[in-house]
Write a protein that holds these residues in place. Structure first.
Motif, PDB file in Angstrom:
ATOM      1  N   ILE A  27       0.845  -1.202   0.000  1.00 40.12           N
ATOM      2  CA  ILE A  27       0.000   0.000   0.000  1.00 40.12           C
ATOM      3  C   ILE A  27       0.882   1.254   0.000  1.00 40.12           C
ATOM      4  N   LEU A  28       1.934   1.242   0.816  1.00 36.87           N
ATOM      5  CA  LEU A  28       2.866   2.365   0.869  1.00 36.87           C
ATOM      6  C   LEU A  28       3.467   2.631  -0.510  1.00 36.87           C
ATOM      7  N   LYS A  29       3.925   1.572  -1.178  1.00 34.27           N
ATOM      8  CA  LYS A  29       4.509   1.703  -2.506  1.00 34.27           C
ATOM      9  C   LYS A  29       3.485   2.192  -3.524  1.00 34.27           C
ATOM     10  N   THR A  30       2.259   1.673  -3.453  1.00 30.03           N
ATOM     11  CA  THR A  30       1.242   2.057  -4.427  1.00 30.03           C
ATOM     12  C   THR A  30       0.824   3.511  -4.252  1.00 30.03           C
ATOM     13  N   VAL A  31       0.732   3.962  -3.001  1.00 25.30           N
ATOM     14  CA  VAL A  31       0.436   5.380  -2.766  1.00 25.30           C
ATOM     15  C   VAL A  31       1.550   6.246  -3.351  1.00 25.30           C
ATOM     16  N   ALA A  32       2.794   5.830  -3.168  1.00 23.76           N
ATOM     17  CA  ALA A  32       3.909   6.564  -3.784  1.00 23.76           C
ATOM     18  C   ALA A  32       3.758   6.589  -5.298  1.00 23.76           C
ATOM     19  N   GLN A  62       7.834  16.996   5.535  1.00 24.55           N
ATOM     20  CA  GLN A  62       7.013  16.687   6.710  1.00 24.55           C
ATOM     21  C   GLN A  62       5.772  15.888   6.318  1.00 24.55           C
ATOM     22  N   GLN A  63       5.181  16.222   5.167  1.00 19.21           N
ATOM     23  CA  GLN A  63       4.023  15.462   4.681  1.00 19.21           C
ATOM     24  C   GLN A  63       4.415  14.025   4.347  1.00 19.21           C
ATOM     25  N   ALA A  64       5.571  13.878   3.715  1.00 21.75           N
ATOM     26  CA  ALA A  64       6.029  12.543   3.340  1.00 21.75           C
ATOM     27  C   ALA A  64       6.258  11.685   4.575  1.00 21.75           C
ATOM     28  N   GLU A  65       6.864  12.267   5.593  1.00 15.57           N
ATOM     29  CA  GLU A  65       7.130  11.502   6.814  1.00 15.57           C
ATOM     30  C   GLU A  65       5.821  11.147   7.516  1.00 15.57           C
ATOM     31  N   TYR A  66       4.877  12.098   7.539  1.00 13.61           N
ATOM     32  CA  TYR A  66       3.558  11.826   8.129  1.00 13.61           C
ATOM     33  C   TYR A  66       2.858  10.694   7.390  1.00 13.61           C
ATOM     34  N   ALA A  67       2.867  10.745   6.057  1.00 17.58           N
ATOM     35  CA  ALA A  67       2.201   9.703   5.261  1.00 17.58           C
ATOM     36  C   ALA A  67       2.862   8.352   5.469  1.00 17.58           C
ATOM     37  N   ALA A  68       4.193   8.322   5.493  1.00 20.04           N
ATOM     38  CA  ALA A  68       4.906   7.060   5.704  1.00 20.04           C
ATOM     39  C   ALA A  68       4.595   6.479   7.075  1.00 20.04           C
ATOM     40  N   ASP A  69       4.524   7.345   8.089  1.00 18.61           N
ATOM     41  CA  ASP A  69       4.179   6.881   9.445  1.00 18.61           C
ATOM     42  C   ASP A  69       2.763   6.316   9.474  1.00 18.61           C
ATOM     43  N   ALA A  70       1.836   7.039   8.839  1.00 18.64           N
ATOM     44  CA  ALA A  70       0.438   6.599   8.847  1.00 18.64           C
ATOM     45  C   ALA A  70       0.287   5.235   8.186  1.00 18.64           C
ATOM     46  N   LEU A  71       0.907   5.053   7.028  1.00 20.00           N
ATOM     47  CA  LEU A  71       0.764   3.796   6.301  1.00 20.00           C
ATOM     48  C   LEU A  71       1.522   2.662   6.973  1.00 20.00           C
ATOM     49  N   SER A  72       2.623   2.975   7.639  1.00 26.23           N
ATOM     50  CA  SER A  72       3.375   1.942   8.344  1.00 26.23           C
ATOM     51  C   SER A  72       2.611   1.409   9.555  1.00 26.23           C
ATOM     52  N   ASN A 119      -7.980  11.980   7.764  1.00 26.51           N
ATOM     53  CA  ASN A 119      -6.951  13.015   7.733  1.00 26.51           C
ATOM     54  C   ASN A 119      -5.803  12.631   6.795  1.00 26.51           C
ATOM     55  N   PHE A 120      -5.435  11.354   6.830  1.00 20.09           N
ATOM     56  CA  PHE A 120      -4.361  10.895   5.960  1.00 20.09           C
ATOM     57  C   PHE A 120      -4.753  11.045   4.482  1.00 20.09           C
ATOM     58  N   ILE A 121      -5.951  10.588   4.132  1.00 17.35           N
ATOM     59  CA  ILE A 121      -6.400  10.665   2.739  1.00 17.35           C
ATOM     60  C   ILE A 121      -6.493  12.120   2.285  1.00 17.35           C
ATOM     61  N   LYS A 122      -6.901  12.993   3.193  1.00 17.69           N
ATOM     62  CA  LYS A 122      -6.960  14.416   2.854  1.00 17.69           C
ATOM     63  C   LYS A 122      -5.566  14.930   2.495  1.00 17.69           C
ATOM     64  N   THR A 123      -4.554  14.479   3.217  1.00 19.23           N
ATOM     65  CA  THR A 123      -3.177  14.936   2.971  1.00 19.23           C
ATOM     66  C   THR A 123      -2.707  14.567   1.561  1.00 19.23           C
ATOM     67  N   ILE A 124      -3.053  13.370   1.106  1.00 23.36           N
ATOM     68  CA  ILE A 124      -2.516  12.920  -0.187  1.00 23.36           C
ATOM     69  C   ILE A 124      -3.439  13.272  -1.363  1.00 23.36           C
ATOM     70  N   THR A 125      -4.637  13.788  -1.073  1.00 23.69           N
ATOM     71  CA  THR A 125      -5.531  14.177  -2.176  1.00 23.69           C
ATOM     72  C   THR A 125      -5.582  15.682  -2.386  1.00 23.69           C
ATOM     73  N   VAL A 126      -5.319  16.468  -1.351  1.00 23.51           N
ATOM     74  CA  VAL A 126      -5.390  17.925  -1.543  1.00 23.51           C
ATOM     75  C   VAL A 126      -4.167  18.441  -2.273  1.00 23.51           C
ATOM     76  N   ARG A 130      12.224   3.976   2.501  1.00 23.17           N
ATOM     77  CA  ARG A 130      13.207   4.682   1.679  1.00 23.17           C
ATOM     78  C   ARG A 130      12.697   4.835   0.248  1.00 23.17           C
ATOM     79  N   LEU A 131      12.075   3.777  -0.272  1.00 25.60           N
ATOM     80  CA  LEU A 131      11.495   3.865  -1.616  1.00 25.60           C
ATOM     81  C   LEU A 131      10.379   4.896  -1.665  1.00 25.60           C
ATOM     82  N   PHE A 132       9.539   4.906  -0.636  1.00 24.66           N
ATOM     83  CA  PHE A 132       8.446   5.882  -0.588  1.00 24.66           C
ATOM     84  C   PHE A 132       8.994   7.299  -0.679  1.00 24.66           C
ATOM     85  N   HIS A 133       9.982   7.613   0.133  1.00 28.96           N
ATOM     86  CA  HIS A 133      10.562   8.956   0.124  1.00 28.96           C
ATOM     87  C   HIS A 133      11.239   9.262  -1.209  1.00 28.96           C
ATOM     88  N   LYS A 134      11.884   8.264  -1.793  1.00 25.51           N
ATOM     89  CA  LYS A 134      12.536   8.451  -3.100  1.00 25.51           C
ATOM     90  C   LYS A 134      11.532   8.875  -4.153  1.00 25.51           C
TER      91      LYS A 134
END
Length: 452
Positions: A33-38, A418-428, A440-447, A405-409
């Motif tokens: 899921i983390l990879k697919t969101v990336a 900060q958004q990337a770290e928040y999203a990675a934490d949420a999905l992990s 809240n997480f979905i709002k971060t990646i859709t807005v 690491r792949l997600f951040h890449k």
């Protein structure tokens, strides 16, 4: 036995709970899921992704849910279609190859818009994703890659299982959803390297969602997937027992390989091998005289594109992917832009790559044979490497740190750090998220809007 096997698969899809899923499978599903969101976020910035975002923007409709990376709110069906298109447009889909193809890019884009609309918890998302991925893996295991020029057949039953689970369908309704989704769009090899390749897989996601919603309204079907496949492939090539053997204990989804580079998976083991030998031997790119790639006759030939003419060609070219690895010791999105086609250093590096096709290596599945490369150095020394499995396979798994690491890449430059770290934490920690935290997480990646 065929229809009985389908019934057992339906019961698995409806009844499986998080406590029934082994911890290692839960972690792997979260990694996918983390990879697919990336991939969806990255896909929203690609030329094909921008086209599909503009399309759903123009179509309009009720602002039900967000589209990842696009700053749009559209009807559910359009969001699922767009998210699925974006997931593949980045060329970051994670695939299974040692039997019939299954992947994550048609399942994850179904559950996230549904999670927003239905206000699902993180546990709901993990359960529905795991069920859909496993159903897809088991139903698609028989169809060889490239048979009749097609792959991922049937491709919509897994997404239908995910949608059915999110919609809380009972066993009868889920059974109907399987039948409605069964004959959905396959993936054509002729379209590899074009936008149509992403369009086809997006239709698999949408077809799965529509099948589940129609079954909720009482639509009937014949879900005999075994008979459907036997008529396509021959009864001797479809074993109903394999659909249910070890169901819930031996998770076939774990055979999905994780993509680390945004280009065709057929190139990945060769990239791994080249990067590995360059690191082991401390070889600068200037010392490489040639790289010879030995491939089996069949599907991998689609990446024999020595003179790419388009972005799609670049992503499906052994020559370009290995040139990027040679020059920069990594392969990322910056290597797949049209300005790289005429760039002199890439043209020179591509000319060093030779592809040798071996008819005697032909096999049922595209990557049954190991990847062979021969790296010849300027002094005449030759280094041979063979790689059967890529890093990211069951045999060479990624760690949680490597997934992050792949997600951040891949989201660098799209999400703020900060958004990337928040999203990675949420999905992990997805299975622990409440409904409000998921929202809240979905709002971060859709807005976020990559058009800006």
């Amino acid at each position: 036995m065929g229809i009985e096997a389908v019934g057992e698969l339906v019961r698995f899809a409806v009844r499986t709970r998080l406590v029934d899923i082994p911890d290692d499978i839960t972690e792997f599903v979260k990694g996918l899921i983390l990879k697919t969101v990336a991939g969806m976020l990255a896909g929203s910035s690609m030329p094909a992704g921008r086209k599909v975002a503009e399309f759903v923007r123009e179509v309009g409709g009720l602002p039900e849910v967000g589209v990842i990376g696009c700053g749009l709110r559209v009807p559910l069906w359009q969001a699922v279609f767009a998210d699925a298109f974006l997931a593949h447009a980045s060329e970051l889909e994670d695939d299974r190859f040692r039997s019939g193809t299954s992947w994550d890019i048609t399942v994850v884009p179904v559950i996230l818009p549904l999670a927003e609309k239905l206000k699902l918890s993180g546990e709901d998302i993990v359960e529905a994703s795991a069920v859909g991925l496993e159903v897809l893996s088991r139903t698609s295991q028989f169809f060889p890659q490239g048979h009749m020029g097609l792959t991922v057949v049937p491709g919509s039953v897994g997404p239908a299982a995910t949608a059915a689970r999110a919609l809380r369908l009972d066993e009868g309704q889920t059974r109907s959803a399987f039948g409605l989704a069964m004959s959905g769009v396959p993936v054509s090899y002729l379209n590899f390297g074009t936008d149509a390749h992403y369009f086809e897989t997006a239709l698999q996601s949408l077809n799965g969602l529509v099948a589940a919603e129609l079954s909720k309204h009482g639509m009937s079907s014949n879900p005999d997937i075994v008979a459907y496949l036997a008529r396509l492939l021959g009864e001797d090539r479809v074993d109903a027992k394999k659909i249910v053997d070890g169901l819930g204990v031996q998770w076939q989804l774990r055979d999905i390989w994780v993509k680390k580079y945004p280009c065709c998976f057929y190139t990945h083991r060769y990239i791994d091998a080249l990067l590995g030998v360059m690191k082991e031997e401390d070889i600068p790119s200037g010392q490489i005289e040639s790289v010879t790639v030995h491939v089996a006759e069949g599907a991998a030939e689609i990446c024999n594109r020595p003179e790419p003419q388009s972005l799609g060609d670049l992503q499906f070219s052994f020559h370009h992917a290995l040139a990027a690895a040679m020059l920069d010791k990594d392969v990322n999105f910056s290597h797949f832009t049209e300005d790289k086609i005429p760039e002199p250093r890439f043209k020179e590096a591509r000319s060093k790559v030779k592809v040798v096709i071996h008819p005697e290596w032909a096999s049922t599945f595209a990557m049954d044979t190991p990847a062979h490369i021969v790296v010849r150095l300027s002094g005449g020394r030759e280094l041979l490497r063979e790689k059967r499995y890529p890093l990211g396979s069951r045999e060479e798994p990624l760690t949680k740190v490597e997934f992050r690491r792949l997600f951040h890449k891949f989201v660098s430059g799209i999400l703020e750090p900060q958004q990337a770290e928040y999203a990675a934490d949420a999905l992990s920690n997805l299975e622990q998220l409440t409904k409000e935290e998921v929202e809240n997480f979905i709002k971060t990646i859709t807005v976020v809007d990559t058009f800006v």
